[in-house]
Design a protein around this motif. Sequence first.
Motif, short mmCIF file in Angstrom:
data_model
loop_
_atom_site.label_atom_id
_atom_site.label_comp_id
_atom_site.label_asym_id
_atom_site.label_seq_id
_atom_site.Cartn_x
_atom_site.Cartn_y
_atom_site.Cartn_z
N LYS A 63 0.82 -1.20 0.00
CA LYS A 63 0.00 0.00 0.00
C LYS A 63 0.86 1.26 0.00
CE LYS A 63 -4.29 -1.51 2.24
NZ LYS A 63 -5.22 -1.21 3.34
N ILE A 64 0.35 2.28 -0.65
CA ILE A 64 1.00 3.58 -0.64
C ILE A 64 0.99 4.10 0.81
CG2 ILE A 64 -1.04 5.05 -1.02
CD1 ILE A 64 0.60 6.47 -3.23
N PRO A 65 1.95 4.94 1.21
CA PRO A 65 1.97 5.43 2.61
C PRO A 65 0.66 6.05 3.04
CG PRO A 65 4.02 5.98 1.52
CD PRO A 65 3.13 5.40 0.46
N LEU A 66 0.35 5.90 4.34
CA LEU A 66 -0.94 6.30 4.89
C LEU A 66 -1.29 7.75 4.61
CD1 LEU A 66 -3.42 5.55 6.56
CD2 LEU A 66 -2.10 6.10 8.63
N ILE A 67 -0.31 8.63 4.70
CA ILE A 67 -0.59 10.05 4.47
C ILE A 67 -1.13 10.28 3.06
CG2 ILE A 67 1.80 10.51 3.76
CD1 ILE A 67 -0.45 12.98 5.68
N TRP A 68 -0.62 9.51 2.11
CA TRP A 68 -1.11 9.64 0.73
C TRP A 68 -2.42 8.91 0.52
CZ3 TRP A 68 -0.57 13.13 -2.69
CH2 TRP A 68 0.61 13.89 -2.74
N ILE A 69 -2.65 7.84 1.29
CA ILE A 69 -3.97 7.19 1.25
C ILE A 69 -5.04 8.19 1.66
CG2 ILE A 69 -5.44 5.48 2.40
CD1 ILE A 69 -3.09 3.60 2.50
N LYS A 70 -4.79 8.92 2.74
CA LYS A 70 -5.76 9.90 3.23
C LYS A 70 -5.96 11.03 2.23
CE LYS A 70 -4.92 9.04 8.15
NZ LYS A 70 -4.40 9.60 9.42
N LYS A 71 -4.87 11.51 1.65
CA LYS A 71 -4.96 12.60 0.68
C LYS A 71 -5.80 12.18 -0.54
CE LYS A 71 -0.73 15.32 1.43
NZ LYS A 71 -1.25 16.66 1.15
N ASN A 97 -7.94 9.61 -0.70
CA ASN A 97 -9.32 9.32 -0.29
C ASN A 97 -10.16 10.60 -0.22
OD1 ASN A 97 -9.10 6.58 -0.14
ND2 ASN A 97 -8.83 6.49 2.08
N ASN A 98 -9.54 11.68 0.21
CA ASN A 98 -10.26 12.96 0.29
C ASN A 98 -10.65 13.49 -1.08
OD1 ASN A 98 -10.17 13.13 3.08
ND2 ASN A 98 -8.25 14.26 3.12
N LEU A 99 -9.99 12.99 -2.11
CA LEU A 99 -10.30 13.43 -3.47
C LEU A 99 -11.23 12.46 -4.19
CD1 LEU A 99 -6.69 14.51 -4.58
CD2 LEU A 99 -8.58 16.01 -3.91
N SER A 100 -11.59 11.37 -3.51
CA SER A 100 -12.38 10.32 -4.14
C SER A 100 -13.88 10.60 -4.04
CB SER A 100 -12.07 8.98 -3.50
OG SER A 100 -12.86 7.96 -4.07
N PRO A 144 -6.72 7.56 -12.92
CA PRO A 144 -7.81 7.53 -11.93
C PRO A 144 -8.26 8.95 -11.60
CG PRO A 144 -5.96 6.13 -11.24
CD PRO A 144 -5.50 6.92 -12.41
N GLN A 145 -9.53 9.07 -11.19
CA GLN A 145 -10.11 10.39 -10.93
C GLN A 145 -9.36 11.15 -9.85
OE1 GLN A 145 -13.52 10.64 -8.49
NE2 GLN A 145 -13.61 8.46 -8.00
N GLU A 146 -8.88 10.45 -8.80
CA GLU A 146 -8.19 11.13 -7.71
C GLU A 146 -6.88 11.77 -8.19
OE1 GLU A 146 -10.60 7.73 -6.15
OE2 GLU A 146 -8.92 7.85 -7.58
N ILE A 147 -6.20 11.09 -9.10
CA ILE A 147 -4.95 11.62 -9.63
C ILE A 147 -5.22 12.84 -10.50
CG2 ILE A 147 -2.94 11.11 -11.07
CD1 ILE A 147 -2.96 9.67 -8.37
N LYS A 148 -6.28 12.79 -11.27
CA LYS A 148 -6.64 13.96 -12.08
C LYS A 148 -6.92 15.17 -11.20
CE LYS A 148 -8.63 11.61 -16.11
NZ LYS A 148 -9.86 11.43 -16.92
#
Length: 244
Positions: free
Chosen positions: A45-53, A55-58, A233-237
């Motif tokens: 998994k990608i580091p937790l801080i980036w998971i949260k970031k 997820n906030n964009l999802s 993916p939409q979050e990356i955009k």
Amino acid sequence: IMDKYYLTDNIYIKNDEMFYSKNSKMKKVNKNNWHIILNEYGWEKIPLIWIKKLNNLSLNKIKNSRYGIFNCEGNGDCFFTCIANSFNERDRFKGEEYNSKDIRNLIADSLTLEDYDILINYYKIMKDADDFEEEWNPYDMETIDDFKRQIRESGHNYWGDWLLLTMITKLLKLNILIINYSPEEKDYSIYNTCIEYNKNYDSILLMYENKDHFQLIGYFNDNRMISYFSELPQEIKKLFEIND
């Protein structure tokens, strides 16, 4: 066309889906178990801080992040290895197999005299400013062939760097999007490549860890892990403010 493509002795791809088979038992890799099964191949998994970031964009909140990192060799070739691994995913059923040396050779072969002049002049400026951290000396490069040999040499002599990104983007027709991950400096930002996103290019995602190591980022869709993107993916955009 191959019926199956094996990533490990137990993990294979068939009909664009991932499966795990061991001791006559088979299960499909899915959005809930990918991080457990694909860890055998090298994904985590990608580091937790980036998971949260992310997820906030999802738009769709999910319990198990679909973003992973593939830790590429950290011996001075990590940037080139990330590109090679992504290309291996793209071309796995074509019988192609790339490594960092192949990517170095591809770049060196495509280097023009204009590219050489621009890059060497920048490197000399950095050297004069005591801002040059690589082991080779740009003042030792007397011809373009000298520089090509330098690029081809594996290890810490010539790393992938921001100066090379523009040339690689144009050569490979590839967007290279990078995020930072430096816990000590609390830097979890976008790495500014100063290169405009090209909607006609495919893309790869990298994580720049502690300002000295690149790792490949992947996204598990409903069927398999993707690290070479024809559609981001939409979050990356959202993260990179891409509108296409």
